[in-house]
Enzyme design. Structure first.
Site, mmCIF file in Angstrom:
data_model
loop_
_atom_site.group_PDB
_atom_site.id
_atom_site.type_symbol
_atom_site.label_atom_id
_atom_site.label_comp_id
_atom_site.label_asym_id
_atom_site.label_seq_id
_atom_site.Cartn_x
_atom_site.Cartn_y
_atom_site.Cartn_z
ATOM 1 N N SER A 95 0.835 -1.195 0.000
ATOM 2 C CA SER A 95 0.000 0.000 0.000
ATOM 3 C C SER A 95 0.876 1.254 0.000
ATOM 4 O O SER A 95 1.718 1.419 -0.876
ATOM 5 C CB SER A 95 -0.961 -0.047 1.186
ATOM 6 O OG SER A 95 -1.965 0.920 1.074
ATOM 7 N N ASP A 217 -10.144 -4.402 -5.716
ATOM 8 C CA ASP A 217 -9.535 -3.674 -4.607
ATOM 9 C C ASP A 217 -10.249 -2.332 -4.467
ATOM 10 O O ASP A 217 -10.167 -1.482 -5.355
ATOM 11 C CB ASP A 217 -8.045 -3.466 -4.874
ATOM 12 C CG ASP A 217 -7.298 -2.824 -3.708
ATOM 13 O OD1 ASP A 217 -7.952 -2.249 -2.819
ATOM 14 O OD2 ASP A 217 -6.053 -2.878 -3.710
ATOM 15 N N HIS A 245 -7.510 -5.271 -0.348
ATOM 16 C CA HIS A 245 -6.295 -4.460 -0.437
ATOM 17 C C HIS A 245 -5.097 -5.107 0.255
ATOM 18 O O HIS A 245 -4.025 -4.525 0.274
ATOM 19 C CB HIS A 245 -6.588 -3.084 0.195
ATOM 20 C CG HIS A 245 -5.556 -2.043 -0.072
ATOM 21 N ND1 HIS A 245 -5.174 -1.679 -1.347
ATOM 22 C CD2 HIS A 245 -4.826 -1.279 0.790
ATOM 23 C CE1 HIS A 245 -4.261 -0.731 -1.267
ATOM 24 N NE2 HIS A 245 -4.020 -0.478 0.011
#
Length: 267
Positions: A95, A217, A245
């Site tokens: 991320s 996602d 995610h």
């Protein structure tokens, strides 16, 4: 300052192997990599750490002015690499850490020799000709909710971020991780993350790069993975058959296979 203590650095795996640094995302800590570590330790030296304000890092090291931009987190990564005297390491960032890795590699190119970007997003807010997945109003509301009731926000948002509604234990784990963070420090990291725009920095990447996106996602849609892939010359894009995610938790086998295949080609 004891950098290894500050960031709760742990080192495991093959001391003779190439070093792989695993970096967690917002609201998480190094424990989120526990399903990936066993796939790496035979052949690679594995380094993990917690960002200041996360996990078992030293809360006394937190300085809001340092962490109001991703550069502060990137400097922490470089300092961890320097403390361990790492060279040509592979930085695996989940991320927002994917973009922190881009910045760190630019700051210390001798330390980081390859990038693996797991569900990256250089900008979460839509822009002209760019889909990040959120409007500016969406992000304003998200941050306002987080700042007014962090625990309530965590309970509501973590399952959305994780996806996989049919596996509620995954959402519960992420909720617990969010709730374990210091709320004031988490607010700073959240604002820094969701208001960041590091699109221009993608063109600075000059190391082999793997971009891992998920088929579904809610935080980093497929358009974002395609954008990152186009922006980094010579990068490889792999779409995981995964929802949510956090594929290293929801689809660890597919995630580990993609990472180890990339690493095997660069020994």
């Amino acid at each position: 300052m004891d950098i290894e203590r500050r960031n709760n650095v742990t080192v495991t795996g093959n001391p003779q192997g190439r070093t792989v640094v695993l970096a967690h995302g917002f609201g998480c800590d190094q424990n989120m990599w526990r399903l990936t570590v066993p796939a790496l330790t035979r052949d690679y030296r594995v380094v993990m750490f917690d960002y200041v304000g996360s996990g078992r890092s030293d809360p006394a090291a937190f300085a809001e002015d340092r962490y109001t931009s991703l550069d502060g987190y990137a400097r922490d990564v470089v300092e961890v690499c320097e403390a361990l005297d790492l060279h040509d390491a592979v930085f695996v960032g989940h991320s927002v850490s994917a973009m922190i890795g881009v910045l760190a590699a630019d700051l210390a190119p001798q330390r980081i020799g390859a990038l693996v970007m797991v569900a990256p997003s250089p900008r979460y807010i839509d822009d002209e000709g760019y889909r990040g997945g959120f409007s500016a109003e969406d992000i304003d509301e998200l941050l306002a909710s987080l700042e007014s009731n962090y625990l309530g926000w965590s309970a509501a948002m973590a399952p959305v971020i994780m996806g996989n509604a049919d596996r509620p234990e995954l959402g519960e784990e992420l909720t617990n991780s969010f709730c374990a963070a210091d709320p004031d420090m988490a607010r700073v990291f959240a604002r820094t993350t969701f208001l960041s725009d590091t699109r221009d920095e993608l063109k600075t990447v000059q190391v082999p790069t793997l971009v891992l996106e998920c088929a579904q996602d809610a935080i980093a849609p497929r358009e974002v993975g395609a954008y990152v892939h186009r922006a980094i010359p010579g990068s490889t894009l792999v779409t995981l058959d995964a929802t949510g995610h956090c594929p290293h938790l929801s689809a660890p086998e597919a995630t580990n296979e993609a990472i180890t295949a990339f690493l095997a080609g660069r020994r």
